[in-house]
Enzyme design. Sequence first.
Site, mmCIF file in Angstrom:
data_model
loop_
_atom_site.group_PDB
_atom_site.id
_atom_site.type_symbol
_atom_site.label_atom_id
_atom_site.label_comp_id
_atom_site.label_asym_id
_atom_site.label_seq_id
_atom_site.Cartn_x
_atom_site.Cartn_y
_atom_site.Cartn_z
ATOM 1 N N GLY A 230 0.782 -1.228 0.000
ATOM 2 C CA GLY A 230 0.000 0.000 0.000
ATOM 3 C C GLY A 230 0.810 1.272 0.000
ATOM 4 O O GLY A 230 0.243 2.365 0.004
ATOM 5 N N GLY A 273 4.510 -3.533 -3.854
ATOM 6 C CA GLY A 273 4.571 -3.814 -5.286
ATOM 7 C C GLY A 273 4.719 -2.519 -6.063
ATOM 8 O O GLY A 273 5.750 -2.240 -6.667
ATOM 9 N N ARG A 274 3.683 -1.704 -5.990
ATOM 10 C CA ARG A 274 3.680 -0.413 -6.678
ATOM 11 C C ARG A 274 4.903 0.435 -6.309
ATOM 12 O O ARG A 274 5.543 1.031 -7.169
ATOM 13 C CB ARG A 274 2.395 0.335 -6.310
ATOM 14 C CG ARG A 274 2.207 1.655 -7.012
ATOM 15 C CD ARG A 274 1.131 2.514 -6.324
ATOM 16 N NE ARG A 274 0.005 1.734 -5.862
ATOM 17 C CZ ARG A 274 -1.110 1.535 -6.564
ATOM 18 N NH1 ARG A 274 -1.222 2.063 -7.770
ATOM 19 N NH2 ARG A 274 -2.094 0.825 -6.060
ATOM 20 N N ARG A 309 -5.762 1.358 -15.648
ATOM 21 C CA ARG A 309 -5.945 2.103 -14.402
ATOM 22 C C ARG A 309 -6.741 3.396 -14.602
ATOM 23 O O ARG A 309 -7.610 3.717 -13.782
ATOM 24 C CB ARG A 309 -4.603 2.415 -13.739
ATOM 25 C CG ARG A 309 -3.872 1.189 -13.197
ATOM 26 C CD ARG A 309 -2.686 1.580 -12.320
ATOM 27 N NE ARG A 309 -3.128 2.139 -11.052
ATOM 28 C CZ ARG A 309 -3.105 3.426 -10.749
ATOM 29 N NH1 ARG A 309 -2.653 4.317 -11.611
ATOM 30 N NH2 ARG A 309 -3.522 3.845 -9.576
ATOM 31 N N CYS A 340 -13.758 -0.128 -27.915
ATOM 32 C CA CYS A 340 -15.159 0.271 -28.051
ATOM 33 C C CYS A 340 -15.767 0.525 -26.671
ATOM 34 O O CYS A 340 -16.725 -0.121 -26.252
ATOM 35 C CB CYS A 340 -15.923 -0.818 -28.802
ATOM 36 S SG CYS A 340 -17.598 -0.331 -29.247
#
Length: 419
Positions: A230, A273-274, A309, A340
């Site tokens: 986080g 992670g991020r 995202r 689309c």
Amino acid sequence: MPISADFKSRLYPIATQLVEHYGTPFHIYDEIGIRQTGEQLKQAFSHLDGFREYYAVKALPNPHILQLMADMGFGFDCSSIAEVLLSRQVGGRGDDIMFTSNNTNQVEFEMALGDGGCILNLDDISLIDKVKSFPELVCFRYNPGPRRTGNVIIGNPVEAKYGVSHDQIVDAYRQAQQRGAVRFGLHTMVASNELDYTYMVETARMILDIVEMVSSELDIQFEFVNIGGGFGIPYRPDQQPLNLASMSKEIGDVFAAFKTKHGYAPKMYMESGRYMTGPHGCLLTTAINHKNIYRNYIGVDACMSSLMRPAMYDAYHHIEVIGKENEPADQVYDIVGSLCENNDKFAVQRQFPRIEEGDILAIHDTGAHGHAMGFQYNARLRPQELLLKADGSVELIRRAETVEDYFATLNFAANRFKP
């Protein structure tokens, strides 16, 4: 504060050559930046004995990236069997792998615990009896419910499908003991992309309070706690980065106080992670169309299958037109893909320099939850991945999907059932 000036200084001068060689779109990741962030994280928490980062494989599930994590001594946080298998490809075994899955079936448990095993992090008390060969080391994911407020992305813990409730947590460990567990860990995950470091400090405090409560009830000692991931990154230019130094100091104080009171402190794990790879990735895409109706649209050759995202979270990703960084941003465009779906947009009513067809756009901070969240709606296929290596060379680390890949699952042996 999008991608670093160092990354730009390595990437932008060779961008045109890369596009000529590989074509667009592609994600490209920066080895130097990833390694620097990993070393900063290790250094920041070096005062905590046994600290370890478990890289969240879901952020960027590519074995070349996982090898960088293994080189730095990190473990792997996995939420599926495929992620476990990827981690094992780069040498992850046993305590190197934290298997934190949700709504897990028995086959997945068996596969995770086989071939060297893993740290089993159970998401619900009902799963205890569904693990056939119960391991000696077990961990539970704790959901604080109304005792904690989740942030925007992770949501309200009361509404979250994850974890063992506060009222169940002691009984979960009691049942695990009865199944033969003799080693214990505790995990929680209550934030995502959080830039306020004090939220993480309070998470550390909360999880040690639960350790104290469970230990006093059951007379067990915890080997580790995992405060989850986080850690946020500043996607917008005006955002300040996470204050890693203050966070590590204050979390260290929390652990020191626990050790003073109890004579020991569990090891601290985390599963960023991020934070590890997000700022060290870029999606390069080419402007291919220019449409002027009620708004001005720049169509690019990437779409949501490359980065979803913005559509899924209304997330901001900074975008630059390579070679025009210093030109006046006096045009307003929507930057759009070919899907689309009207939310297939990378930027909405954003100011840019004038964009011409053939210009290369760099969409920043795609090193986490970019390619990994790709999909195949409209049969739009996922792009290639490249690694900008420390020696300045560039390596293809995942080829682009092909039409043959898309049709591959239609090639199967006939299997008809008539009741």
